[in-house]
Design a protein around this motif. Structure first.
Motif, PDB file in Angstrom:
ATOM      1  N   SER A 103      -7.089   8.662-129.405  1.00  0.00           N
ATOM      2  CA  SER A 103      -5.722   9.020-129.800  1.00  0.00           C
ATOM      3  C   SER A 103      -5.626  10.470-130.250  1.00  0.00           C
ATOM      4  O   SER A 103      -4.568  11.087-130.137  1.00  0.00           O
TER       5      SER A 103
ATOM      6  N   SER B 141      -7.166   9.969-121.299  1.00  0.00           N
ATOM      7  CA  SER B 141      -5.927  10.141-122.055  1.00  0.00           C
ATOM      8  C   SER B 141      -5.535   8.820-122.703  1.00  0.00           C
ATOM      9  O   SER B 141      -5.826   7.737-122.185  1.00  0.00           O
TER      10      SER B 141
ATOM     11  N   GLY C  88      -7.784  12.730-128.964  1.00  0.00           N
ATOM     12  CA  GLY C  88      -8.347  13.527-127.871  1.00  0.00           C
ATOM     13  C   GLY C  88      -9.846  13.694-127.884  1.00  0.00           C
ATOM     14  O   GLY C  88     -10.399  14.356-126.996  1.00  0.00           O
TER      15      GLY C  88
ATOM     16  N   CYS D 113      -4.591  11.700-111.778  1.00  0.00           N
ATOM     17  CA  CYS D 113      -6.054  11.817-111.620  1.00  0.00           C
ATOM     18  C   CYS D 113      -6.408  12.469-110.284  1.00  0.00           C
ATOM     19  O   CYS D 113      -7.372  13.237-110.192  1.00  0.00           O
TER      20      CYS D 113
ATOM     21  N   GLU E 191      -0.563   7.722-113.814  1.00  0.00           N
ATOM     22  CA  GLU E 191      -1.850   8.260-114.263  1.00  0.00           C
ATOM     23  C   GLU E 191      -2.821   8.390-113.091  1.00  0.00           C
ATOM     24  O   GLU E 191      -3.609   9.328-113.023  1.00  0.00           O
TER      25      GLU E 191
ATOM     26  N   GLY F 120     -13.122  14.251-116.011  1.00  0.00           N
ATOM     27  CA  GLY F 120     -11.962  13.481-116.435  1.00  0.00           C
ATOM     28  C   GLY F 120     -11.461  12.565-115.340  1.00  0.00           C
ATOM     29  O   GLY F 120     -11.033  11.434-115.600  1.00  0.00           O
TER      30      GLY F 120
END
Length: 661
Positions: free
Chosen positions: A201, A272, A203, A294, A290, A302
């Motif tokens: 939350s 995230s 990061g 990506c 999302e 990531g």
């Protein structure tokens, strides 16, 4: 009501199929019912000697713990054989009650036979424990031959009650247990996602959050292993890729590997919060956004983390579908493939070259020394030393394991006496309170047995203190003598384990490592051989099981292992083996999907890894004592991309190279 829900949630988290709860309840109820029946016989029909109650209690415990046959009919046969063995050895104890040396010699013969029986199979292990415990009671209480018919009530009642409780009152039901275990797997995956969402939350992940996620993955692995144990296997033990048991195995394999991948990647490239939240809430629209994000990510790490979460979401949905079908059909397809299999009895060779014979001689020598030294301390209570020396060898594979078990028993006894004396003093004169505390302690002892032998010893010692208090026999001298005899037996067992036919920890570890290297070699050989996809998955599961054996064998070399910031040599080496196992399983999953290798690079990497294995495997456990620096994290972490197969096999090679830098 809220407290009841909390208790159920706690049990589901710590005991997914409620197997420990069921075992503890079985043993407790068997003891209670046996005692009540014997007491009713005592009041209504004929007075029973004390040994009858003692046998009833001890054999109730053995009937609940050591009888592990698959079918009810097999369990009944084992219990009846144990009952016969119990009565026979008590007769022997009564016959030689006035011939001390002969009686002690017969006891040692029974100890040898019981130890030797462990290698034959679960049935004869149980019969051996019945015989050992019964002669122990017979030698302690010294019944007369005329009392044998009354003494036999204890054995018969305990055996029949244990069978009734196991078959009718708390029966095994693999369908129920499998469904609970699958639901627990899904629940633990959801918990991992919730923990991950809370952690990312802000990061980033703290060291504490990293350790918590790793521990959550270990709990998930326990649930997966438990679920796999409930899946019925075909009679020929060969699963095809389309068989029902293979589907369950694939679903469990996939979700475990996906969750493991999410944890590994998130520690290097946290996802995230929005992505994790979309997976938790099954928000398809947010998840699609999302995913699209990506695809355009320049941050490759990531992107890999995001793909891992998407994979986990798909695996969780597939497991959910399996659970729904299981609820609706009761796993009928699995039941159709089930068949009772009988394992052929393998009799050990009566030779010093045979491990079973060496172990039996080792245990017999330890108990004989404990007997002699115990007699020097007390002519009446020496049995405690013999009992301890015998039991510290249970479920151990090396002298290090025996030492750990001896320490647990000694510490559990000392702490149990301290708490037991306090409780006995508090409930003195209150019989009902003492009985309630005894029942609770018995339940807790066998609930925690699979978790901690020391905890079991602690609660059993409390029960003994309460019983001594109820019978007026409680005294500091008696409890002090018990501590001395227990420590004497523990020390004797440990010393014999170290110096007589020692199963050295490094020798056991060498054997476990050899199996691990063999499992890895078999997996790599099958990758581009003729093996089916299911065969490769099964080989990867064997590799994972072999790693667990390595971790268990290495346990006496150091403290319990978990991921820490600066691991010691033992922990660091286990981390390398764990990582290599992980990448091997990743490689197996991807090679099953596609065996394309147009440029031959994967085959070349496979051949190089096989050469590495041939060079490293003969060195055995030397890798655990090599000085090495903690390597930096690799740039790539997870083979979810199209280069996954190559990356997986290359990472296996990288991990093997780290064993001997």
């Amino acid at each position: 009501m809220h407290l009841g829900h909390q208790l159920r949630d706690w049990l589901a988290a710590n005991d997914p199929a409620f197997s420990r709860l069921r075992q503890a309840t079985r043993v407790t109820l068997t003891i209670a019912f046996s005692f009540v029946i014997l007491f009713a016989i005592h009041i209504a029909i004929v007075p029973l000697p004390t040994i009858t109650y003692a046998l009833g209690i001890l054999l109730s415990i053995q009937g609940g713990l050591t009888v592990r046959d698959t079918l009810p009919s097999q369990q009944l046969v084992t219990r009846l054989l144990g009952c016969v063995a119990s009565i026979v050895v008590v007769i022997l104890a009564a016959l030689f009650v006035d011939h001390r040396y002969i009686s002690d010699f017969v006891f040692l013969l029974i100890i040898f036979a019981a130890s030797w029986g462990r290698a034959i199979g679960v049935r004869w292990n149980a019969v051996g424990m019945f015989a050992f415990m019964s002669y122990f009671m017979g030698a302690y209480f010294q019944p007369k031959l005329a009392e044998i018919p009354l003494v036999a009530f204890g054995s018969v009642v305990a055996v029949l009650v244990a069978h009734a409780v196991r078959i009718w009152l708390l029966p095994d039901d693999w369908r129920r247990d499998l469904l609970r275990a699958l639901e627990s797997v899904r629940g633990r995956v959801n918990q991992i996602l919730v923990e991950l969402a809370a952690a990312v939350s802000d990061g980033k992940l703290s060291d504490g959050e990293r350790r918590a996620l790793t521990q959550s993955e270990e709990r998930l692995k326990e649930a997966v292993l438990m679920a796999e144990s409930f899946v019925p296997k075909p009679a020929d033990s060969a699963s095809s890729v389309d068989s029902p048991d293979a589907e369950v195995a694939m679903r469990l394999f996939d979700i475990h590997l996906a969750a493991e991948s999410v944890i590994v990647l998130s520690q290097h490239a946290p996802p995230s919060f929005a992505l994790v939240h979309s997976v938790i809430d099954h928000d398809e629209a947010l998840l699609r956004r999302e995913i699209d994000s990506c695809e355009s990510m320049e941050d490759k790490d990531g992107a890999e983390t995001a793909r891992a979460l998407i994979w986990l979401d798909e695996a969780r949905n597939a497991l959910g579908e399996l659970i729904q079908r299981g609820r609706g059909t009761g796993f009928r397809a699995l039941e159709a493939s089930q068949a009772a299999s009988s394992t052929p009895v393998t009799w050990p060779k009566f030779s010093l070259d045979d491990p079973a014979t060496r172990s039996s001689l080792q245990i017999t020598l330890a108990t004989s020394i404990a007997m002699i030294l115990g007699l020097m301390l007390s002519r009446e209570r020496w049995f405690w030393a013999v009992l301890t020396a015998f039991l510290v060898f249970n479920n151990t594979s090396s002298r290090g394991d025996t030492a750990v078990r001896a320490m647990q028993r000694s510490v559990g006894t000392v702490l149990g006496i301290v708490i037991g004396m306090l409780l006995a003093a508090l409930v003195e004169g209150h019989m009902a309170a003492a009985i309630v505390l005894s029942v609770i302690s018995i339940f807790l002892a066998f609930y925690f047995l699979q978790i901690s032998y020391g905890a079991m010893t602690f609660f059993i010692t409390i029960v003994l203190c309460l019983i001594y208090g109820m019978t007026g026999a409680l005294s500091f001298h008696l409890l002090d003598l018990r501590v001395e005899e227990t420590i004497l037996g523990a020390v004797t067992g440990t010393l014999v384990a170290f110096f007589v036919f020692p199963a050295k920890t490094r020798s056991i570890l060498d054997t476990a490592l050899l199996k691990w290297f063999d499992a890895l070699r078999a997996l790599l050989n099958a990758a581009f051989g003729n093996g089916s996809g299911m065969e490769i998955i099964q080989l990867s599961q064997k590799l994972d099981a072999a790693y667990r054996d390595v971790a268990t064998a290495a346990r006496p070399l150091g403290a319990s292992w978990y991921v820490v910031k600066r691991p010691g040599h033992i922990r660091q080496t286990l981390a390398i083996f764990m990582a290599c196992t992980y990448w091997g399983r990743i490689f197996a999953r991807n090679i099953v999907d596609s065996r394309d290798d147009p440029d031959g690079e994967i085959r070349k990497s496979l051949e190089e890894n096989l050469k590495r294995i041939d060079a490293i495997a003969p060195k055995g456990s030397d890798c655990f004592f090599v000085q090495r620096k903690t390597p930096r994290t690799a740039g790539q972490n997870l083979p979810l991309s199209r280069h996954g197969k190559r990356l997986g096999v290359e990472m296996v090679g990288s991990m093997l190279d780290r064993l001997y830098p």
